[in-house]
Design a protein around this motif. Structure first.
Motif, short mmCIF file in Angstrom:
data_model
loop_
_atom_site.label_atom_id
_atom_site.label_comp_id
_atom_site.label_asym_id
_atom_site.label_seq_id
_atom_site.Cartn_x
_atom_site.Cartn_y
_atom_site.Cartn_z
N LEU A 162 -0.94 -1.67 -1.62
CA LEU A 162 -2.28 -2.22 -0.93
C LEU A 162 -0.95 -3.85 -0.12
O LEU A 162 -0.98 -4.74 -0.85
CB LEU A 162 -2.57 -2.96 -1.89
N ARG A 164 -1.76 -4.51 3.28
CA ARG A 164 -2.82 -5.76 4.50
C ARG A 164 -3.36 -6.38 3.73
O ARG A 164 -3.90 -5.61 2.93
CB ARG A 164 -2.95 -4.31 5.36
N ASP A 219 -6.16 -3.75 3.73
CA ASP A 219 -5.96 -2.74 2.29
C ASP A 219 -6.58 -3.44 0.56
O ASP A 219 -7.06 -2.57 -0.11
CB ASP A 219 -4.24 -2.61 1.54
N GLN A 244 -13.03 -2.37 -0.28
CA GLN A 244 -11.35 -2.39 -0.09
C GLN A 244 -11.94 -3.40 -2.17
O GLN A 244 -12.31 -3.53 -2.46
CB GLN A 244 -10.73 -3.25 0.21
#
Length: 377
Positions: A162, A164, A219, A244
């Protein structure tokens, strides 16, 4: 007829003198706590005070001090201004030599009051990294947020992929510190802070923030706030299409968030407590707290239990040495003490008044408890 008056004998005078001296030798001691006892963050005040009260009970039951220990609370409402009002009353009216604080903004506001009056202020809940810079009379029994961020960032980026990260943070000293820490730590492991969105401390509507988060296509969404605002934020992120994974820090380790259906799956950090520490103090806290409250103690409970225990141990040492229990003497005694046998840990205070403890990574499973993902280190 003359009235006869008995002249007190030497032994009688001595007995009277001893009796009148006894209260001074066994003086009761009062300490204080500035916690949010009302408002959106009252849940924290209830948790913090339950741990502190349990420590007071145990200290008195063990007759650790010559007199009775009691604790008086003032409502900080989790705001800096009200925190200062609470601290001034505790210090100037109640004359406490030692008080408990919580929340980064409140703690930063009350620390100068403690420093000016040489009153020890101990924080077991706020995690802003700059709480380590508030002077000799401000101590922390909780690891600060920079340690939490340093642990969770590599896990999110390297282990979970993850990279971002979008950040939603409350616009106060805590949130501002988290922005700084994420901005520093993410590039080190190949991550990127793709958006940071501040929210006022009193905000309860987050549909606009959710839309901005969706726009940056992260993310993972890391949020840094506390209290009732946490629950509302999580609900509204999910209601407004933010699907997310969510991540946060130790403030989510409270029942109202842990039991929230929308919070299931949140990855968070917290300090690790050795619940299996085979010592009488840890076992006693678990047993007595569970019997009294119908649930096991949480990390915050342990922190404030240990905060009051710190006072008890230091004050007992001062009494044994024939020294008055003042803030100045408590500080000197802490600096002279190599280690403390706390419930759930053995710790030493650093020169800056902080304790360092292992940080673990947890996941909310929805039943009021967290699932261990990565043990503390």
């Amino acid at each position: 007829m003359k009235k006869l008056f008995a002249v007190p004998s030497f032994l009688s005078v001595l007995a009277i003198t001893v009796l009148t001296m006894q209260p001074a030798l066994a003086a009761d001691i009062t300490i204080g706590g500035a916690f949010p006892m009302s408002g959106d963050n009252a849940e924290y005040g209830q948790i913090f005070s339950s741990g502190a009260n349990m420590a007071v009970e145990h200290i008195n039951a063990d007759k650790m001090l010559s007199g009775k220990l009691s604790i008086v609370y003032e409502d900080s409402q989790a705001t800096p201004a009200q925190g200062v009002v609470a601290a001034n009353k505790l210090i100037n009216v109640n004359k406490v030599p030692f008080m408990l604080s919580a929340f980064t903004g409140v703690s930063k506001a009350v620390a100068p009051v403690g420093a000016r009056t040489k009153t020890v202020v101990v924080n077991g809940g706020g995690v802003g990294p700059d709480l380590a810079t508030l002077g000799d009379y401000f101590w922390n029994t909780i690891p600060l947020a920079n340690f939490e961020v340093k642990i969770i960032v590599p896990y999110l980026v390297k282990e979970k992929g993850l990279k971002r990260v979008a950040l939603i943070y409350v616009d106060d000293p805590l949130g501002q510190a988290i922005v700084k820490e994420l901005g520093t730590e993410l590039p080190k492991v190949g991550g990127e802070l793709v958006g940071s969105f501040s929210i006022p401390t009193t905000a309860q509507q987050f549909s606009g923030v959710a839309a901005r988060v969706r726009d940056v296509k992260p993310d993972v969404v890391y949020f840094a706030t506390y209290g009732n605002q946490e629950s509302q934020l999580v609900k509204q992120l999910r209601d407004n299409g933010v699907s997310q994974p969510l991540a946060s820090y130790s403030a989510v380790d409270i029942p109202s968030v842990q039991k929230l259906p929308e919070a299931k799956g949140i990855i968070y950090t917290s300090q690790q407590i050795d619940w299996d520490k085979q010592d009488a103090r840890t076992k006693r806290l678990i047993t007595d707290y569970t019997a009294k409250y119908g649930k096991k103690p949480t990390t915050y409970v342990v922190n404030y239990y240990n905060s009051v225990l710190t006072f008890g141990l230091l004050a007992a040492a001062l009494e044994k040495a024939g020294k008055p229990v003042t803030g100045e003497n408590l500080l000197a005694q802490r600096k002279a003490t190599d280690k403390f046998e706390f419930a759930g840990s053995t710790v030493s205070f650093e020169a800056d008044g902080t304790v360092k403890a292992p940080i673990q990574i947890m996941e909310i499973v929805g039943d009021g408890t967290g699932k261990l993902l990565v043990p503390g280190k």
